[in-house]
Design an enzyme around this catalytic site. Structure first.
Site, PDB file in Angstrom:
ATOM      1  N   ASP A  29      39.653  43.237  17.694  1.00 19.90           N
ATOM      2  CA  ASP A  29      40.646  44.327  17.596  1.00 19.90           C
ATOM      3  C   ASP A  29      39.980  45.694  17.749  1.00 19.90           C
ATOM      4  O   ASP A  29      40.547  46.602  18.378  1.00 19.90           O
ATOM      5  CB  ASP A  29      41.371  44.283  16.242  1.00 19.90           C
ATOM      6  N   ALA A  30      38.780  45.832  17.176  1.00 21.45           N
ATOM      7  CA  ALA A  30      38.077  47.123  17.286  1.00 21.45           C
ATOM      8  C   ALA A  30      37.747  47.399  18.753  1.00 21.45           C
ATOM      9  O   ALA A  30      37.887  48.533  19.234  1.00 21.45           O
ATOM     10  CB  ALA A  30      36.809  47.101  16.443  1.00 21.45           C
ATOM     11  N   THR A  32      39.401  46.273  21.372  1.00 19.57           N
ATOM     12  CA  THR A  32      40.662  46.599  22.044  1.00 19.57           C
ATOM     13  C   THR A  32      41.019  48.071  21.801  1.00 19.57           C
ATOM     14  O   THR A  32      41.373  48.799  22.740  1.00 19.57           O
ATOM     15  CB  THR A  32      41.812  45.710  21.491  1.00 19.57           C
ATOM     16  N   ASP A  66      38.739  45.294  28.012  1.00 18.03           N
ATOM     17  CA  ASP A  66      39.908  44.418  28.049  1.00 18.03           C
ATOM     18  C   ASP A  66      39.534  42.979  28.405  1.00 18.03           C
ATOM     19  O   ASP A  66      40.286  42.048  28.148  1.00 18.03           O
ATOM     20  CB  ASP A  66      40.933  44.969  29.049  1.00 18.03           C
ATOM     21  N   ASP A  69      37.375  41.788  24.772  1.00 19.90           N
ATOM     22  CA  ASP A  69      38.064  41.503  23.496  1.00 19.90           C
ATOM     23  C   ASP A  69      38.569  40.061  23.415  1.00 19.90           C
ATOM     24  O   ASP A  69      38.352  39.354  22.411  1.00 19.90           O
ATOM     25  CB  ASP A  69      39.194  42.522  23.217  1.00 19.90           C
ATOM     26  N   SER A  80      44.826  35.151  18.441  1.00 24.51           N
ATOM     27  CA  SER A  80      46.046  35.103  17.627  1.00 24.51           C
ATOM     28  C   SER A  80      47.199  35.786  18.352  1.00 24.51           C
ATOM     29  O   SER A  80      46.980  36.522  19.327  1.00 24.51           O
ATOM     30  CB  SER A  80      45.802  35.843  16.313  1.00 24.51           C
ATOM     31  N   ASP A  91      47.336  47.727  26.745  1.00 21.33           N
ATOM     32  CA  ASP A  91      47.212  47.779  28.220  1.00 21.33           C
ATOM     33  C   ASP A  91      48.209  48.777  28.799  1.00 21.33           C
ATOM     34  O   ASP A  91      47.919  49.508  29.741  1.00 21.33           O
ATOM     35  CB  ASP A  91      47.530  46.410  28.842  1.00 21.33           C
TER      36      ASP A  91
HETATM   37  C1  LIG Z   1      30.434  56.649  44.371  1.00 22.65           C
HETATM   38  C2  LIG Z   1      31.601  55.886  44.049  1.00 22.65           C
HETATM   39  C3  LIG Z   1      32.122  56.113  42.704  1.00 22.65           C
HETATM   40  C4  LIG Z   1      33.239  55.238  42.470  1.00 22.65           C
HETATM   41  C5  LIG Z   1      33.102  54.584  41.199  1.00 22.65           C
HETATM   42  C6  LIG Z   1      34.230  53.683  41.090  1.00 22.65           C
HETATM   43  C7  LIG Z   1      33.927  52.609  40.190  1.00 22.65           C
HETATM   44  C8  LIG Z   1      35.174  51.943  39.787  1.00 22.65           C
HETATM   45  C9  LIG Z   1      35.019  50.548  40.043  1.00 22.65           C
HETATM   46  C10 LIG Z   1      35.643  49.602  39.528  1.00 22.65           C
HETATM   47  C11 LIG Z   1      36.656  49.693  38.524  1.00 22.65           C
HETATM   48  C12 LIG Z   1      36.837  48.335  38.017  1.00 22.65           C
HETATM   49  C13 LIG Z   1      37.987  48.268  37.171  1.00 22.65           C
HETATM   50  C14 LIG Z   1      37.966  46.994  36.429  1.00 22.65           C
HETATM   51  C15 LIG Z   1      39.244  46.634  36.010  1.00 22.65           C
HETATM   52  C16 LIG Z   1      39.245  45.667  34.906  1.00 22.65           C
HETATM   53  C17 LIG Z   1      40.477  45.011  35.080  1.00 22.65           C
HETATM   54  C18 LIG Z   1      41.092  44.585  33.846  1.00 22.65           C
HETATM   55  O1  LIG Z   1      40.834  44.967  32.747  1.00 22.65           O
HETATM   56  O2  LIG Z   1      42.039  43.761  34.120  1.00 22.65           O
HETATM   57  C19 LIG Z   1      42.732  43.247  33.061  1.00 22.65           C
HETATM   58  C20 LIG Z   1      43.292  41.996  33.618  1.00 22.65           C
HETATM   59  C21 LIG Z   1      44.476  41.467  32.840  1.00 22.65           C
HETATM   60  O3  LIG Z   1      44.098  41.322  31.504  1.00 22.65           O
HETATM   61  P1  LIG Z   1      45.052  40.777  30.323  1.00 22.65           P
HETATM   62  O4  LIG Z   1      45.339  39.310  30.504  1.00 22.65           O
HETATM   63  O5  LIG Z   1      44.414  41.246  29.068  1.00 22.65           O
HETATM   64  O6  LIG Z   1      46.366  41.588  30.448  1.00 22.65           O
HETATM   65  C22 LIG Z   1      47.616  41.070  30.857  1.00 22.65           C
HETATM   66  C23 LIG Z   1      48.111  42.034  31.924  1.00 22.65           C
HETATM   67  O7  LIG Z   1      48.019  43.352  31.458  1.00 22.65           O
HETATM   68  C24 LIG Z   1      49.515  41.700  32.338  1.00 22.65           C
HETATM   69  O8  LIG Z   1      49.920  42.764  33.156  1.00 22.65           O
HETATM   70  P2  LIG Z   1      50.706  42.513  34.505  1.00 22.65           P
HETATM   71  O9  LIG Z   1      49.838  41.716  35.397  1.00 22.65           O
HETATM   72  O10 LIG Z   1      51.933  41.796  34.075  1.00 22.65           O
HETATM   73  O11 LIG Z   1      50.948  43.886  35.005  1.00 22.65           O
HETATM   74  C25 LIG Z   1      50.474  41.586  31.173  1.00 22.65           C
HETATM   75  O12 LIG Z   1      51.648  41.030  31.635  1.00 22.65           O
HETATM   76  C26 LIG Z   1      49.954  40.710  30.069  1.00 22.65           C
HETATM   77  O13 LIG Z   1      50.775  40.925  28.963  1.00 22.65           O
HETATM   78  C27 LIG Z   1      48.541  41.106  29.671  1.00 22.65           C
HETATM   79  O14 LIG Z   1      48.074  40.199  28.724  1.00 22.65           O
HETATM   80  O15 LIG Z   1      42.186  41.087  33.635  1.00 22.65           O
HETATM   81  C28 LIG Z   1      41.991  40.467  34.788  1.00 22.65           C
HETATM   82  O16 LIG Z   1      42.823  40.474  35.623  1.00 22.65           O
HETATM   83  C29 LIG Z   1      40.717  39.724  34.956  1.00 22.65           C
HETATM   84  C30 LIG Z   1      40.114  40.023  36.283  1.00 22.65           C
HETATM   85  C31 LIG Z   1      39.452  41.380  36.297  1.00 22.65           C
HETATM   86  C32 LIG Z   1      38.857  41.631  37.590  1.00 22.65           C
HETATM   87  C33 LIG Z   1      38.067  42.904  37.580  1.00 22.65           C
HETATM   88  C34 LIG Z   1      37.532  43.056  38.924  1.00 22.65           C
HETATM   89  C35 LIG Z   1      36.599  44.207  39.044  1.00 22.65           C
HETATM   90  C36 LIG Z   1      36.201  44.092  40.417  1.00 22.65           C
HETATM   91  C37 LIG Z   1      35.515  44.839  41.109  1.00 22.65           C
HETATM   92  C38 LIG Z   1      34.846  46.014  40.704  1.00 22.65           C
HETATM   93  C39 LIG Z   1      34.482  46.545  42.026  1.00 22.65           C
HETATM   94  C40 LIG Z   1      33.486  47.582  41.924  1.00 22.65           C
HETATM   95  C41 LIG Z   1      33.302  48.126  43.255  1.00 22.65           C
HETATM   96  C42 LIG Z   1      32.802  49.478  43.154  1.00 22.65           C
HETATM   97  C43 LIG Z   1      32.752  50.065  44.491  1.00 22.65           C
HETATM   98  C44 LIG Z   1      32.627  51.511  44.427  1.00 22.65           C
HETATM   99  C45 LIG Z   1      32.552  52.052  45.749  1.00 22.65           C
HETATM  100  N1  LIG Z   2      42.061  41.925  19.923  1.00 18.01           N
HETATM  101  C1  LIG Z   2      42.357  40.789  20.580  1.00 18.01           C
HETATM  102  C2  LIG Z   2      42.418  40.760  21.965  1.00 18.01           C
HETATM  103  C3  LIG Z   2      42.726  39.580  22.602  1.00 18.01           C
HETATM  104  N2  LIG Z   2      42.960  38.454  21.890  1.00 18.01           N
HETATM  105  C4  LIG Z   2      43.283  37.176  22.553  1.00 18.01           C
HETATM  106  O1  LIG Z   2      42.785  37.175  23.894  1.00 18.01           O
HETATM  107  C5  LIG Z   2      43.850  37.090  24.846  1.00 18.01           C
HETATM  108  C6  LIG Z   2      43.626  38.040  25.993  1.00 18.01           C
HETATM  109  O2  LIG Z   2      42.452  37.689  26.635  1.00 18.01           O
HETATM  110  P1  LIG Z   2      41.776  38.685  27.710  1.00 18.01           P
HETATM  111  O3  LIG Z   2      40.594  37.918  28.208  1.00 18.01           O
HETATM  112  O4  LIG Z   2      42.787  38.955  28.746  1.00 18.01           O
HETATM  113  O5  LIG Z   2      41.385  39.898  26.953  1.00 18.01           O
HETATM  114  C7  LIG Z   2      45.102  37.435  24.042  1.00 18.01           C
HETATM  115  O6  LIG Z   2      46.233  36.806  24.602  1.00 18.01           O
HETATM  116  C8  LIG Z   2      44.773  36.913  22.661  1.00 18.01           C
HETATM  117  O7  LIG Z   2      44.986  35.538  22.614  1.00 18.01           O
HETATM  118  C9  LIG Z   2      42.884  38.495  20.496  1.00 18.01           C
HETATM  119  O8  LIG Z   2      43.105  37.481  19.811  1.00 18.01           O
HETATM  120  N3  LIG Z   2      42.575  39.682  19.874  1.00 18.01           N
HETATM  121 MG   LIG Z   3      44.643  43.317  28.274  1.00 18.99          MG
HETATM  122 MG   LIG Z   4      41.923  41.851  26.753  1.00 24.33          MG
END
Ligand SMILES: CCCCCCCC/C=C\CCCCCCCC(=O)OC[C@H](COP(=O)(O)O[C@@H]1[C@H](O)[C@H](OP(=O)(O)O)[C@@H](O)[C@H](O)[C@H]1O)OC(=O)CCCCCCC/C=C\CCCCCCCC
Ligand SMILES: Nc1ccn([C@@H]2O[C@H](COP(=O)(O)O)[C@@H](O)[C@H]2O)c(=O)n1
Ligand SMILES: [Mg+2]
Ligand SMILES: [Mg+2]
Length: 216
Positions: A29-30, A32, A66, A69, A80, A91
């Site tokens: 939680d911290a 997050t 994100d 956590d 949980s 988010d």
């Molecule tokens: C000189 C150039 C300078 C430029 C610098 C730029 C650097 C910036 C580079 C990268 C930024 C990376 C950002 C990383 C993003 C992390 C993504 C992330 O946290 O995704 C969260 C996602 C979903 O997580 P949850 O399951 O916790 O959340 C769910 C979600 O919110 C649902 O939302 P919905 O889809 O419905 O809208 C909700 O419905 C749901 O309730 C909620 O639980 O996690 C993921 O998807 C996991 C995959 C993450 C993939 C990260 C990929 C990073 C990839 C590449 C970085 C590339 C770097 C390239 C740099 C190039 C610079 C030129």
């Molecule tokens: N403070 C938190 C944050 C997340 N969770 C659990 O993790 C799931 C999300 O996973 P991500 O890899 O997308 O961060 C969430 O659905 C919870 O089950 C938690 O328990 N406490």
């Molecule tokens: Mg999230």
């Molecule tokens: Mg998360």
């Protein structure tokens, strides 16, 4: 798409760090809460001034919380419903700050009302994308579709292009066009994703009715 393909990779990379945080007594939680506070501060301190390079660096440093956590909660066996609620709710706060910060720039010194409106549209449509799934799940449906622009795509496209666009402040010519391109891509992509999710939920709801459920 990224959620499906990149998650396994980042889980592997971030697991040692998650283990370390647990070992020194930090709670999921911290992580997050601090992660969200960092993203909000980065977006609202730097973006409204047009400092997209530094803003993106600060946000990127915190946004990976994100992925950490949930990893910590799973390792500790403390996943949980509260944690899931907190994670998803914060988010939405983080996403609002990112697009709100961009909108404030265009409403002020960036002086472009159209791009301000597109940034506000990105903010609102991103929230609707997430709401469609949350509401469907609360009704017992899955919303089982791989959307075009889900949260991970929203963040990666916006942050990479905003960060590069920020190099304009160091004298790189023309590169500031990347931010408007990101906004238009996210706006159109989010609209498509809302449509994909609504169509999917419509089908799942009809299947539930046919199976004798799905009536309230
Ligand atoms: C000189 C150039 C300078 C430029 C610098 C730029 C650097 C910036 C580079 C990268 C930024 C990376 C950002 C990383 C993003 C992390 C993504 C992330 O946290 O995704 C969260 C996602 C979903 O997580 P949850 O399951 O916790 O959340 C769910 C979600 O919110 C649902 O939302 P919905 O889809 O419905 O809208 C909700 O419905 C749901 O309730 C909620 O639980 O996690 C993921 O998807 C996991 C995959 C993450 C993939 C990260 C990929 C990073 C990839 C590449 C970085 C590339 C770097 C390239 C740099 C190039 C610079 C030129
Ligand atoms: N403070 C938190 C944050 C997340 N969770 C659990 O993790 C799931 C999300 O996973 P991500 O890899 O997308 O961060 C969430 O659905 C919870 O089950 C938690 O328990 N406490
Ligand atoms: Mg999230
Ligand atoms: Mg998360």
């Amino acid at each position: 798409m990224l959620n499906k393909y990149a998650r396994a990779f980042f889980t592997k990379v971030l697991t040692p760090f998650a283990t370390f945080l647990l070992r020194i007594g930090v709670s999921p939680d911290a992580v997050t809460l601090v992660g969200t506070a960092g993203v909000v501060a980065g977006a609202l301190v730097f973006f409204p001034r047009g400092s997209f390079f530094w803003g993106t660096l600060v946000i990127t440093a915190f946004v990976f919380s994100d992925l950490v956590d949930g990893n910590m909660a799973r390792q500790a066996g403390t996943s949980s419903v509260w944690g899931a609620f907190l994670d998803s709710t914060l988010d939405r706060v983080a996403d609002s700050a990112v697009f709100g910060g961009i909108a404030l720039w265009y409403a002020g010194k960036g002086d472009n009302l159209l791009l301000c409106a597109v940034a506000v549209f990105c903010l609102a449509s991103g929230q609707v994308v997430s709401y469609t799934k949350a509401r469907a799940e609360s009704l017992g449906l899955k919303c089982d579709v791989q959307g075009l622009v889900e949260r991970a795509e929203r963040l990666v496209v916006t942050l990479v292009l905003a960060g590069l666009s920020g190099l304009h402040q160091f004298g790189v010519p023309y590169i500031d066009w990347l931010l408007p391109i990101a906004l238009w891509l996210i706006a159109v992509g989010s609209l498509v994703t809302v449509f994909q999710r609504v169509v999917t939920v419509r089908r799942e709801a009809a299947e539930a009715v046919a199976a004798g459920a799905g009536r309230l």
